[in-house]
Motif scaffolding. Structure first.
Motif, short mmCIF file in Angstrom:
data_model
loop_
_atom_site.label_atom_id
_atom_site.label_comp_id
_atom_site.label_asym_id
_atom_site.label_seq_id
_atom_site.Cartn_x
_atom_site.Cartn_y
_atom_site.Cartn_z
N ASN A 1 44.21 28.57 44.71
CA ASN A 1 43.71 29.88 44.70
C ASN A 1 44.66 31.01 44.61
O ASN A 1 45.78 30.70 45.07
CB ASN A 1 42.79 29.85 46.19
N ALA A 2 44.32 32.16 44.25
CA ALA A 2 45.09 33.42 44.20
C ALA A 2 45.24 34.10 45.57
O ALA A 2 44.26 33.88 46.49
CB ALA A 2 44.65 34.26 43.15
N ILE A 3 46.24 34.88 45.61
CA ILE A 3 46.35 35.75 46.71
C ILE A 3 45.33 37.01 46.94
O ILE A 3 45.18 37.32 45.49
CB ILE A 3 47.68 36.28 46.82
N SER A 4 44.64 37.05 47.79
CA SER A 4 43.50 38.15 47.69
C SER A 4 44.33 39.65 47.72
O SER A 4 45.42 39.58 48.35
CB SER A 4 42.57 37.92 48.84
N THR A 5 43.55 40.46 47.03
CA THR A 5 44.06 41.70 46.90
C THR A 5 44.20 42.39 48.22
O THR A 5 43.49 42.28 49.09
CB THR A 5 43.30 42.56 46.14
N ARG A 6 45.38 43.01 48.56
CA ARG A 6 45.60 43.72 49.86
C ARG A 6 45.43 45.25 49.67
O ARG A 6 45.32 46.08 48.66
CB ARG A 6 46.90 43.45 50.23
#
Length: 181
Positions: free
Chosen positions: A59-64
């Motif tokens: 999975n990708a890093i979720s946007t912060r």
């Protein structure tokens, strides 16, 4: 594992093997797990032949968003990305635990302080303050001495030093949006 009778020995086909446990090897590095990512023990190689670990996370890093705190987990891992306790892991007070720290490419954030590892894990709360399209966070061993926890690294390099200059301990560049508040 599943067994199959290909020689007609009289055994029934589709025999299931007994249960077995995979034990982690000696620790070689730190793995950083960001919100949105899932750790996949046994799902990678650290370091890969090109020096960059392959696998270990999905999975990708979720946007912060700037100003919004989020949790980051750092794991001590063996060469196949299995979490490991490490030789220096503590069972006593916080002063006897190996420590790790996070650094970010955000020039204006307040980086979390040294955090003791427990059971091969360290948890951090991070609050970024600068909007960016390519923020990176790195996990590193705290100091020398009691923070030497990566006993599985090969000879010829610095012994017991975590591979913190490796991609498993760095996030991929991720976006940080400006707060709307």
């Amino acid at each position: 594992l599943v067994g199959a009778d290909h020689i007609v020995s009289g055994l029934t086909s589709d025999l299931a093997s007994s249960t077995f446990t995979v034990a982690a090897g000696d620790p070689v590095g730190l793995q950083i797990v960001m919100p949105g990512q899932v750790s996949e023990p046994g799902g990678g190689v650290y370091p890969a032949p090109a020096g960059t670990p392959t696998g270990g996370l999905s999975n990708a890093i979720s946007t912060r968003t700037t100003g919004a705190p989020f949790a980051v987990t750092v794991k001590l891992v063996d060469r196949f990305m299995n979490p490991t306790l490490g030789a220096g892991d503590c069972g006593g007070g916080a002063n006897s635990c190996p420590q790790v720290r996070l650094t970010t490419t955000d020039s204006y954030d307040v980086e979390p302080g040294l955090t003791p590892m427990s059971a091969g894990l360290a948890n951090f709360n991070v609050t970024l303050v600068t909007r960016s399209t390519s923020t990176i966070i790195r996990a590193e061993p705290g100091t020398a001495g009691s923070d030497i926890v990566c006993t599985g690294n090969p000879t010829g390099g610095p012994p017991n030093v975590c591979r913190s200059a490796n991609a498993a301990s760095d996030t991929k560049p991720f976006k940080v949006y400006a707060s709307t508040a």
